[in-house]
Scaffold this motif. Structure first.
Motif, PDB file in Angstrom:
ATOM      1  N   ALA A  99       0.852  -1.190   0.000  1.00 23.97           N
ATOM      2  CA  ALA A  99       0.000   0.000   0.000  1.00 23.97           C
ATOM      3  C   ALA A  99       0.885   1.235   0.000  1.00 23.97           C
ATOM      4  CB  ALA A  99      -0.906   0.011   1.232  1.00 23.97           C
ATOM      5  N   VAL A 122      -1.682  -1.034  -3.895  1.00 23.98           N
ATOM      6  CA  VAL A 122      -2.858  -0.393  -3.319  1.00 23.98           C
ATOM      7  C   VAL A 122      -2.540   1.088  -3.116  1.00 23.98           C
ATOM      8  CG1 VAL A 122      -4.459  -0.376  -1.366  1.00 23.98           C
ATOM      9  CG2 VAL A 122      -3.461  -2.552  -2.140  1.00 23.98           C
ATOM     10  N   ASP A 123      -3.368   1.941  -3.636  1.00 21.73           N
ATOM     11  CA  ASP A 123      -3.166   3.393  -3.533  1.00 21.73           C
ATOM     12  C   ASP A 123      -1.837   3.839  -4.131  1.00 21.73           C
ATOM     13  OD1 ASP A 123      -5.598   3.933  -2.421  1.00 21.73           O
ATOM     14  OD2 ASP A 123      -4.895   3.946  -0.360  1.00 21.73           O
TER      15      ASP A 123
END
Length: 180
Positions: A99, A122-123
């Protein structure tokens, strides 16, 4: 080993999934996800990246604090962890999940990303828009200066940063990724 504190869930010989958190978070951000993966037959490992959670702080003399915690340094630590765990020798392979800062660190590795059977970001994206990067880093710098009076205030600040996101109920477990 310079890498990090870690937590292993599941049988060590099952296919391995390594979870890397975002900046200002800890391995506990992935706790419930790792537990779910372990329950479904994977070996899940969550990692505290340097300067986060229970990992070491980079105390090298003559290097600015900012330089100590740039993405290339996190990537180097991740490569060292991969070597220590002999990830490239696992019969069932391995996957990397990152992330934000964790995802950037994966992308910045020299060879580990190429050896993984799967990468999950993620992100983060391989190509970022400078305007968006500036917006996020500006917000993080501002909140870092002022801090938060409580975990609830921190949760509200994060939620207000993205007003379109579903806030859902705030529980103590949902705040585990924050550090003091």
């Amino acid at each position: 080993l310079l890498a990090a504190a870690d937590q292993l869930q599941g049988w060590a010989y099952n296919p391995l999934v390594m979870f890397l958190h975002g900046g200002g978070q800890t391995r506990h951000s992935w706790g419930r996800t790792a537990q779910t993966f372990a329950e479904r037959g994977y070996c899940a490992i969550t990692v505290d990246m340097k300067g986060h959670g229970e990992s070491y702080w980079d105390g090298r003399v003559g290097i600015s604090p900012l330089e100590r915690y740039l993405v290339p340094g996190f990537a180097k630590d991740l490569e060292a962890l991969g070597e220590a765990l002999k990830l490239d020798q696992r019969l069932n392979g391995f996957a990397l999940v990152g992330a934000s800062l964790g995802g950037l660190s994966i992308l910045a590795t020299q060879s580990l990303k190429d050896k993984a059977r799967a990468l999950v970001l993620v992100d983060i994206t391989p190509r970022m828009e400078l305007k968006g990067v500036k917006r996020v880093t500006s917000w993080m710098r501002e909140t870092l200066k002022s801090g938060f009076a409580s975990l609830e205030d921190a949760a509200e600040a994060v939620a207000s940063y993205n007003p379109r996101a579903d806030r859902g109920p705030q529980t103590a477990a949902s705040l585990d990724g924050l550090r003091k």
